[in-house]
Motif scaffolding. Structure first.
Motif, short mmCIF file in Angstrom:
data_model
loop_
_atom_site.label_atom_id
_atom_site.label_comp_id
_atom_site.label_asym_id
_atom_site.label_seq_id
_atom_site.Cartn_x
_atom_site.Cartn_y
_atom_site.Cartn_z
N UNK A 25 0.86 -1.18 0.00
CA UNK A 25 0.00 0.00 0.00
C UNK A 25 0.90 1.23 0.00
N UNK A 26 0.46 2.24 -0.73
CA UNK A 26 1.24 3.47 -0.81
C UNK A 26 2.32 3.44 -1.86
N UNK A 27 2.49 2.31 -2.53
CA UNK A 27 3.41 2.21 -3.66
C UNK A 27 2.87 1.14 -4.60
N UNK A 28 3.33 1.17 -5.84
CA UNK A 28 2.89 0.21 -6.86
C UNK A 28 4.00 -0.77 -7.13
N UNK A 29 3.74 -2.05 -6.87
CA UNK A 29 4.82 -3.04 -6.93
C UNK A 29 5.37 -3.20 -8.35
N UNK A 30 4.57 -2.89 -9.35
CA UNK A 30 5.03 -3.07 -10.73
C UNK A 30 5.64 -1.79 -11.30
N UNK A 31 5.73 -0.74 -10.51
CA UNK A 31 6.26 0.51 -11.01
C UNK A 31 7.75 0.39 -11.31
N UNK A 32 8.20 1.01 -12.41
CA UNK A 32 9.64 1.02 -12.69
C UNK A 32 10.44 1.81 -11.67
N UNK A 33 9.74 2.51 -10.77
CA UNK A 33 10.43 3.28 -9.73
C UNK A 33 11.01 2.38 -8.64
N UNK A 34 10.54 1.13 -8.57
CA UNK A 34 10.93 0.27 -7.45
C UNK A 34 11.50 -1.05 -7.94
N UNK A 35 12.47 -1.52 -7.21
CA UNK A 35 12.92 -2.90 -7.30
C UNK A 35 12.29 -3.63 -6.12
N UNK A 36 11.56 -4.69 -6.41
CA UNK A 36 10.90 -5.48 -5.38
C UNK A 36 11.69 -6.78 -5.16
N UNK A 37 11.92 -7.09 -3.91
CA UNK A 37 12.79 -8.21 -3.59
C UNK A 37 12.21 -9.07 -2.48
N UNK A 93 13.07 -16.81 8.13
CA UNK A 93 12.06 -15.76 8.05
C UNK A 93 12.25 -15.05 6.71
N UNK A 94 11.19 -14.93 5.96
CA UNK A 94 11.23 -14.32 4.64
C UNK A 94 10.64 -12.92 4.70
N UNK A 95 11.36 -11.97 4.09
CA UNK A 95 10.95 -10.57 4.07
C UNK A 95 10.84 -10.08 2.64
N UNK A 96 9.84 -9.26 2.38
CA UNK A 96 9.82 -8.55 1.11
C UNK A 96 10.38 -7.15 1.35
N UNK A 97 10.86 -6.55 0.27
CA UNK A 97 11.47 -5.23 0.37
C UNK A 97 11.21 -4.46 -0.91
N UNK A 98 10.98 -3.17 -0.74
CA UNK A 98 10.85 -2.25 -1.87
C UNK A 98 12.00 -1.25 -1.82
N UNK A 99 12.73 -1.16 -2.91
CA UNK A 99 13.84 -0.20 -3.02
C UNK A 99 13.55 0.79 -4.13
N UNK A 100 13.54 2.06 -3.77
CA UNK A 100 13.41 3.13 -4.74
C UNK A 100 14.45 4.18 -4.45
N UNK A 101 14.45 5.25 -5.23
CA UNK A 101 15.48 6.28 -5.05
C UNK A 101 15.42 6.90 -3.66
N UNK A 102 14.22 7.04 -3.13
CA UNK A 102 14.06 7.68 -1.82
C UNK A 102 13.39 6.75 -0.81
N UNK A 103 13.28 5.48 -1.15
CA UNK A 103 12.53 4.57 -0.29
C UNK A 103 13.25 3.24 -0.18
N UNK A 104 13.39 2.76 1.04
CA UNK A 104 13.88 1.41 1.30
C UNK A 104 13.00 0.86 2.40
N UNK A 105 12.04 0.02 2.00
CA UNK A 105 10.98 -0.39 2.92
C UNK A 105 10.94 -1.90 3.05
N UNK A 106 10.93 -2.38 4.29
CA UNK A 106 10.81 -3.81 4.59
C UNK A 106 9.41 -4.14 5.08
N UNK A 107 9.00 -5.35 4.78
CA UNK A 107 7.83 -5.89 5.43
C UNK A 107 8.22 -6.46 6.78
N UNK A 108 7.23 -7.04 7.47
CA UNK A 108 7.46 -7.49 8.85
C UNK A 108 8.02 -8.90 8.92
N UNK A 109 7.98 -9.62 7.80
CA UNK A 109 8.52 -10.97 7.75
C UNK A 109 7.47 -12.04 7.97
#
Length: 116
Positions: A25-37, A93-109
């Motif tokens: 939420x608050x970001x689009x996972x398919x956006x070219x602005x983010x690398x999703x990991x 424990x598996x975590x997802x992460x979103x990396x953008x130019x101004x954002x580095x966001x982890x999930x809770x695992x």
């Protein structure tokens, strides 16, 4: 609010499968602005990269190539990790992460346990 919420972990027997989800939420996972990991973390160890997807391109750690698959569902704005042919070494424990130019966001695992 920008957040990632994982689900889908659990206990599975060796050779089994699971699908992990990461709802954004608050970001689009398919956006070219983010690398999703997806990362995983063993007890007492650093988090290690498992797979990433960026502008449709994917890559995987050697230990999971051919067994795991990362994907996105644009309609659900969700990142997935399909885990197949699981073995006890995949317990973590598996975590997802979103990396953008101004954002580095982890999930809770979410815990994945592979055991008979």
């Amino acid at each position: 609010q920008v957040q990632l919420v994982e689900s889908g972990g659990g206990l599975v027997q060796p050779g089994g499968s699971l699908r992990l989800s990461c709802a954004a939420s608050g970001l689009t996972v398919s956006s070219p602005l983010y690398r999703m990991s997806w990362y995983r973390q063993y007890p007492g160890k650093e988090r290690e990269l498992v797979a990433f997807i960026s502008e449709g391109a994917t890559d995987y750690a050697d230990s999971v190539k051919g067994r795991f698959a990362i994907s996105t569902d644009n309609a659900k704005n969700t990142l997935y990790l399909q885990l197949n042919s699981l073995n006890p070494n995949d317990t973590a424990v598996y975590y997802c992460k979103a990396d953008g130019r101004l954002l580095h966001l982890w999930g809770q695992g979410t815990q994945v346990t592979v055991s008979s």
